[in-house]
Design a protein around this motif. Structure first.
Motif, mmCIF file in Angstrom:
data_model
loop_
_atom_site.group_PDB
_atom_site.id
_atom_site.type_symbol
_atom_site.label_atom_id
_atom_site.label_comp_id
_atom_site.label_asym_id
_atom_site.label_seq_id
_atom_site.Cartn_x
_atom_site.Cartn_y
_atom_site.Cartn_z
ATOM 1 N N LEU A 165 2.308 41.621 66.809
ATOM 2 C CA LEU A 165 3.652 41.045 66.683
ATOM 3 C C LEU A 165 4.674 41.850 67.473
ATOM 4 C CD1 LEU A 165 3.602 40.430 62.829
ATOM 5 C CD2 LEU A 165 3.384 38.695 64.605
ATOM 6 N N PRO A 166 5.529 41.166 68.250
ATOM 7 C CA PRO A 166 6.640 41.867 68.901
ATOM 8 C C PRO A 166 7.711 42.193 67.857
ATOM 9 C CG PRO A 166 6.748 39.538 69.393
ATOM 10 C CD PRO A 166 5.474 39.755 68.630
ATOM 11 N N ASP A 167 8.600 43.136 68.178
ATOM 12 C CA ASP A 167 9.633 43.553 67.228
ATOM 13 C C ASP A 167 10.468 42.384 66.717
ATOM 14 O OD1 ASP A 167 8.851 46.169 67.318
ATOM 15 O OD2 ASP A 167 10.297 46.732 68.866
ATOM 16 N N ALA A 168 10.771 41.420 67.572
ATOM 17 C CA ALA A 168 11.607 40.282 67.179
ATOM 18 C C ALA A 168 10.925 39.383 66.149
ATOM 19 C CB ALA A 168 11.983 39.464 68.409
ATOM 20 N N ALA A 169 9.605 39.374 66.113
ATOM 21 C CA ALA A 169 8.876 38.495 65.201
ATOM 22 C C ALA A 169 8.539 39.150 63.865
ATOM 23 C CB ALA A 169 7.589 38.020 65.864
ATOM 24 N N LYS A 170 8.764 40.446 63.753
ATOM 25 C CA LYS A 170 8.437 41.153 62.509
ATOM 26 C C LYS A 170 9.461 40.819 61.436
ATOM 27 C CE LYS A 170 6.362 45.026 64.908
ATOM 28 N NZ LYS A 170 6.513 46.421 65.268
ATOM 29 N N GLU A 171 8.968 40.561 60.224
ATOM 30 C CA GLU A 171 9.853 40.309 59.103
ATOM 31 C C GLU A 171 10.241 41.629 58.446
ATOM 32 O OE1 GLU A 171 8.949 37.412 56.186
ATOM 33 O OE2 GLU A 171 7.985 36.084 57.628
ATOM 34 N N LYS A 172 11.422 41.635 57.857
ATOM 35 C CA LYS A 172 11.879 42.816 57.139
ATOM 36 C C LYS A 172 10.969 43.020 55.921
ATOM 37 C CE LYS A 172 15.711 44.369 54.311
ATOM 38 N NZ LYS A 172 16.916 43.953 53.622
ATOM 39 N N PRO A 173 10.386 44.200 55.781
ATOM 40 C CA PRO A 173 9.524 44.452 54.618
ATOM 41 C C PRO A 173 10.327 44.381 53.316
ATOM 42 C CG PRO A 173 9.311 46.198 56.243
ATOM 43 C CD PRO A 173 10.460 45.346 56.660
ATOM 44 N N GLN A 174 9.655 44.008 52.247
ATOM 45 C CA GLN A 174 10.290 43.930 50.943
ATOM 46 C C GLN A 174 9.676 44.927 49.971
ATOM 47 O OE1 GLN A 174 9.860 39.369 51.313
ATOM 48 N NE2 GLN A 174 11.104 39.750 49.524
ATOM 49 N N VAL A 175 8.906 45.861 50.488
ATOM 50 C CA VAL A 175 8.252 46.870 49.660
ATOM 51 C C VAL A 175 8.725 48.238 50.120
ATOM 52 C CG1 VAL A 175 6.044 47.873 48.994
ATOM 53 C CG2 VAL A 175 6.227 45.419 49.341
ATOM 54 N N GLY A 176 8.949 49.125 49.161
ATOM 55 C CA GLY A 176 9.365 50.468 49.510
ATOM 56 C C GLY A 176 9.142 51.439 48.379
ATOM 57 N N GLU A 177 9.464 52.697 48.645
ATOM 58 C CA GLU A 177 9.303 53.765 47.656
ATOM 59 C C GLU A 177 10.671 54.259 47.215
ATOM 60 O OE1 GLU A 177 7.453 58.245 47.254
ATOM 61 O OE2 GLU A 177 6.914 57.015 48.980
ATOM 62 N N VAL A 178 10.853 54.383 45.919
ATOM 63 C CA VAL A 178 12.120 54.855 45.354
ATOM 64 C C VAL A 178 12.288 56.337 45.672
ATOM 65 C CG1 VAL A 178 13.445 55.184 43.234
ATOM 66 C CG2 VAL A 178 12.026 53.146 43.501
ATOM 67 N N VAL A 179 13.401 56.690 46.332
ATOM 68 C CA VAL A 179 13.676 58.088 46.663
ATOM 69 C C VAL A 179 14.906 58.617 45.919
ATOM 70 C CG1 VAL A 179 12.531 58.067 48.897
ATOM 71 C CG2 VAL A 179 14.931 57.446 48.759
ATOM 72 N N GLY A 180 15.624 57.740 45.223
ATOM 73 C CA GLY A 180 16.781 58.175 44.448
ATOM 74 C C GLY A 180 17.219 57.094 43.480
ATOM 75 N N VAL A 181 17.665 57.493 42.291
ATOM 76 C CA VAL A 181 18.157 56.541 41.296
ATOM 77 C C VAL A 181 19.463 57.053 40.702
ATOM 78 C CG1 VAL A 181 15.880 55.639 40.664
ATOM 79 C CG2 VAL A 181 16.801 57.576 39.429
ATOM 80 N N GLY A 182 20.308 56.120 40.306
ATOM 81 C CA GLY A 182 21.550 56.474 39.640
ATOM 82 C C GLY A 182 21.302 56.759 38.171
ATOM 83 N N PRO A 183 22.344 57.144 37.444
ATOM 84 C CA PRO A 183 22.194 57.470 36.025
ATOM 85 C C PRO A 183 21.953 56.259 35.142
ATOM 86 C CG PRO A 183 24.482 57.616 36.668
ATOM 87 C CD PRO A 183 23.694 57.377 37.923
ATOM 88 N N GLY A 184 22.243 55.065 35.626
ATOM 89 C CA GLY A 184 22.064 53.845 34.836
ATOM 90 C C GLY A 184 23.383 53.137 34.627
ATOM 91 N N LYS A 185 23.302 51.934 34.107
ATOM 92 C CA LYS A 185 24.498 51.132 33.860
ATOM 93 C C LYS A 185 25.289 51.733 32.695
ATOM 94 C CE LYS A 185 25.756 46.418 34.096
ATOM 95 N NZ LYS A 185 25.255 45.128 34.505
ATOM 96 N N PRO A 186 26.600 51.918 32.878
ATOM 97 C CA PRO A 186 27.414 52.496 31.799
ATOM 98 C C PRO A 186 27.474 51.585 30.565
ATOM 99 C CG PRO A 186 28.612 52.521 33.877
ATOM 100 C CD PRO A 186 27.383 51.705 34.089
ATOM 101 N N LYS A 187 27.418 52.212 29.388
ATOM 102 C CA LYS A 187 27.538 51.473 28.126
ATOM 103 C C LYS A 187 28.942 51.684 27.573
ATOM 104 C CE LYS A 187 23.909 53.317 26.004
ATOM 105 N NZ LYS A 187 22.844 53.529 25.015
ATOM 106 N N ASP A 188 29.319 50.877 26.598
ATOM 107 C CA ASP A 188 30.646 50.968 25.981
ATOM 108 C C ASP A 188 30.877 52.295 25.269
ATOM 109 O OD1 ASP A 188 31.359 48.456 26.884
ATOM 110 O OD2 ASP A 188 30.701 47.449 25.044
ATOM 111 N N ASP A 189 29.815 52.913 24.752
ATOM 112 C CA ASP A 189 29.971 54.168 24.010
ATOM 113 C C ASP A 189 30.041 55.397 24.918
ATOM 114 O OD1 ASP A 189 27.363 54.514 24.861
ATOM 115 O OD2 ASP A 189 26.484 54.568 22.862
ATOM 116 N N GLY A 190 30.033 55.174 26.238
ATOM 117 C CA GLY A 190 30.135 56.284 27.173
ATOM 118 C C GLY A 190 28.806 56.752 27.736
ATOM 119 N N GLY A 191 27.697 56.296 27.150
ATOM 120 C CA GLY A 191 26.374 56.672 27.654
ATOM 121 C C GLY A 191 25.949 55.766 28.801
ATOM 122 N N HIS A 192 24.692 55.884 29.177
ATOM 123 C CA HIS A 192 24.140 55.062 30.244
ATOM 124 C C HIS A 192 22.831 54.434 29.790
ATOM 125 C CE1 HIS A 192 26.761 57.736 32.629
ATOM 126 N NE2 HIS A 192 26.872 56.687 33.409
#
Length: 103
Positions: free
Chosen positions: A35-62
């Protein structure tokens, strides 16, 4: 203005955001057609290298995220923000855009 040096270790996702290193695109089809570069589809698989603390809750936690650093995941095709760092492709997206964990 001061110049900022950005690399993978300096990117810290916020909230329920996940930072993913995109897997390489397929170079050829199952039938052996290269496949030439123009015909390649964007991959939808990857490896997680960073995550946030999570969605904030009303009580101040995540609410903790279901994925962690090192997980391989499948994510929505047009989700997130594409980022290129050091010649590698990354995507920053919300946890809700992750469809599945890949074993």
């Amino acid at each position: 203005m001061a110049a900022i040096s950005i690399n993978v270790t300096t990117v810290k996702p916020l909230g329920d955001r996940v930072f993913i290193k995109v897997s390489a695109a397929e170079e050829q089809t199952a039938g052996g057609i290269i496949l030439p570069d123009a015909a390649k589809e964007k991959p939808q698989v990857g490896e997680v290298v960073g995550v946030g603390p999570g969605k904030p809750k009303d009580d101040g936690g995540h609410t903790p995220l279901e994925v962690k650093v090192g997980d391989k995941v499948l994510y929505s095709k047009y989700a997130g923000t594409d980022i290129k760092l050091g010649g590698e492709d990354y995507v920053l997206l919300s946890e809700k855009d992750i469809l599945a964990a890949v074993a």
